[in-house]
Design a protein around this motif. Structure first.
Motif, PDB file in Angstrom:
ATOM      1  N   ASP A 289       6.706   0.924   3.766  1.00 51.27           N
ATOM      2  CA  ASP A 289       7.769   1.274   4.699  1.00 51.27           C
ATOM      3  C   ASP A 289       8.822   0.166   4.776  1.00 51.27           C
ATOM      4  OD1 ASP A 289       6.568   3.685   5.228  1.00 51.27           O
ATOM      5  OD2 ASP A 289       5.587   3.014   7.077  1.00 51.27           O
ATOM      6  N   HIS A 290       8.372  -1.077   4.792  1.00 49.42           N
ATOM      7  CA  HIS A 290       9.325  -2.190   4.830  1.00 49.42           C
ATOM      8  C   HIS A 290      10.168  -2.230   3.558  1.00 49.42           C
ATOM      9  CE1 HIS A 290       8.438  -4.385   8.556  1.00 49.42           C
ATOM     10  NE2 HIS A 290       7.196  -3.944   8.401  1.00 49.42           N
ATOM     11  N   GLN A 293      12.853   0.453   3.653  1.00 49.07           N
ATOM     12  CA  GLN A 293      13.977   0.051   4.508  1.00 49.07           C
ATOM     13  C   GLN A 293      14.893  -0.928   3.764  1.00 49.07           C
ATOM     14  OE1 GLN A 293      12.096  -1.528   8.034  1.00 49.07           O
ATOM     15  NE2 GLN A 293      11.090   0.410   8.520  1.00 49.07           N
ATOM     16  N   GLU A 296      16.842   1.070   1.062  1.00 48.86           N
ATOM     17  CA  GLU A 296      17.900   1.913   1.622  1.00 48.86           C
ATOM     18  C   GLU A 296      19.115   1.072   2.013  1.00 48.86           C
ATOM     19  OE1 GLU A 296      20.080   5.027   2.659  1.00 48.86           O
ATOM     20  OE2 GLU A 296      18.088   5.170   1.723  1.00 48.86           O
TER      21      GLU A 296
END
Length: 452
Positions: A289-290, A293, A296
């Motif tokens: 997830d990190h 991020q 993105e």
């Protein structure tokens, strides 16, 4: 953020294994054949009736062999015998003056400025990889092999993987890598030159087919260079670079040897590392997830080489995958004269085994050696080990020419994929690492892929 459970590795054997049992295990997989003590030993001697070799894990000894005196410890011909049907006399296998000549011609193509020039092709290959991946149950090793091969063909010959010859090379290489180990028994047994090296007929035939296809690509590029119509890519750069000492370029036959190792080093190793990196991220979703991020926020600016300076977590995740699952698990050098290591006398002709697999998980060097922790690289222990005990691309004068290339390609593709998809583990399908040409999963790496 590391989870308490550990990524898989082969179950080490008891510290004492008979010669014949060791050779039987070796034929199955060189990783699981190794005794457990190698994860904590500075040096281990394999002194059996028919051969003598020494595995070294102490950083000072590795520096002695690879950095301080590399010409005194050439690559072992016994290892070369296993890969020569495909790689010929490539820079990966040669020694001495011939190796130096080859590096003088090859190295300029991989200098920093040239990496910037290849970046648009890498980005295009990453976009194509994202487009090819469909949600559902995926064998990601195959996907990453496809993606890494696409990078090589786009950067080396300016053609996508969909090109007919590129596609044929890719499929032939997939067959080859499952039948030929990176090391064979000749690396540990002093076989006379007349004795067969154990190459399977299928392996020899596939190597011949790959070289024939590469010859077609190389000959066509030679014609383009002669006509002044060749694209400005890595192949053109290498084929037009003259040895500053002799003024000679590579012949077509010599270039075929080099293209074969570029494909092996640039495709097979990157595919291995990317597959394991995706598995590790699936196993540790908080890190994934990190990274998503970061990707993105960074990749939205488009194909600008400057993004590489901002993909720090992608770099550290890729680096951690290279640590836990180094694509080339072992390297073998040979003594050219009697040596003394750690008060042990090594006869001339001894095999010196340097194992990134064991060095990267060494219990006396690394904190949490078997754990997945991309954050380790900012710690004092991580920084020290990065300098002294991290050699996925070898080190010293024989460091892989494409190391910088790989450290752009790997984090970039990883970021592009994780930005687009979420990768999840599959129950009861944990991959088991084994050594083929590189460290791969015994039955592939199966993950569930979902769109973000």
């Amino acid at each position: 953020m590391s989870a308490p459970d550990l990524p898989p590795k082969p179950q080490a054997r008891a510290d004492r294994v008979s010669l014949w049992r060791y050779l039987r295990l070796f034929r199955q997989d060189i990783l699981s054949a190794q005794p457990a003590r190698l994860y904590r030993a500075w040096m281990a001697e394999f002194r059996k009736p028919f051969f003598r070799s020494y595995l070294i894990n102490q950083p000072a000894l590795i520096d002695e062999v690879l950095k301080a005196r590399p010409m005194d410890f050439p690559k072992s011909d016994r290892v070369g015998e296993g890969l020569r049907p495909l790689l010929g006399a490539s820079v990966f296998l040669t020694n001495g003056a011939e190796w130096q000549r080859q590096r003088r011609i090859i190295d300029p193509a991989f200098e920093g400025g040239r990496l910037r020039d290849t970046f648009p092709a890498m980005w295009a290959a990453g976009e194509a990889a994202v487009a090819r991946v469909a949600p559902g149950l995926r064998e990601v090793e195959a996907d990453m092999s496809h993606a890494a091969a696409d990078v090589i063909f786009r950067t080396l010959f300016s053609i996508p993987i969909e090109d007919q010859i590129a596609t044929e090379v890719f499929h032939q290489f997939r067959a080859y890598q499952r039948t030929q180990p990176i090391l064979n028994a000749a690396a540990f047994l002093p076989l006379p030159k007349w004795m067969p090296r154990g190459h399977r007929a299928e392996t020899r035939a596939t190597a011949h087919a790959i070289r024939a296809l590469i010859t077609r690509l190389t000959a066509a590029r030679m014609d383009q260079i002669a006509q002044g119509t060749a694209p400005d890519d890595l192949a053109t750069k290498i084929m037009t670079t003259r040895d500053p000492e002799t003024g000679a370029c590579f012949s077509t036959e010599e270039m075929v040897d080099q293209v074969a190792i570029f494909f092996l080093a640039g495709h097979e190793t990157s595919a291995s590392a990317l597959g394991w990196a995706l598995y590790l991220l699936a196993r540790y979703p908080e890190w994934q997830d990190h990274l998503a991020q970061e990707a993105e926020a960074t990749l939205a600016q488009g194909p600008d080489f400057a993004v590489m300076g901002k993909l720090r977590l992608a770099r550290d995740v890729f680096r951690e995958a290279l640590r836990l699952y180094p694509p080339v698990p072992m390297m073998v050098r040979e003594t050219t004269a009697p040596e003394c290591f750690r008060d042990r006398a090594l006869p001339k002709g001894s095999q010196i085994v340097i194992s990134p697999w064991h060095l990267h998980r060494h219990e006396r060097l690394w904190d949490n050696p078997d754990g997945f922790d991309p954050g380790r690289w900012t710690t004092e222990n991580g920084k020290t080990c990065l300098r002294e005990a991290f050699i996925p691309f070898s080190t010293g004068t024989r460091v892989c020419t494409g190391a910088g290339f790989a450290m752009v390609e790997g984090p970039l593709l990883l970021a592009m994929l994780v930005r687009a998809f979420r990768f999840e583990t599959v129950h009861d399908r944990a991959p088991v690492p084994v050594a083929y040409l590189t460290v791969r999963a015994k039955d592939g790496i199966w993950l569930t892929v979902r769109e973000r």
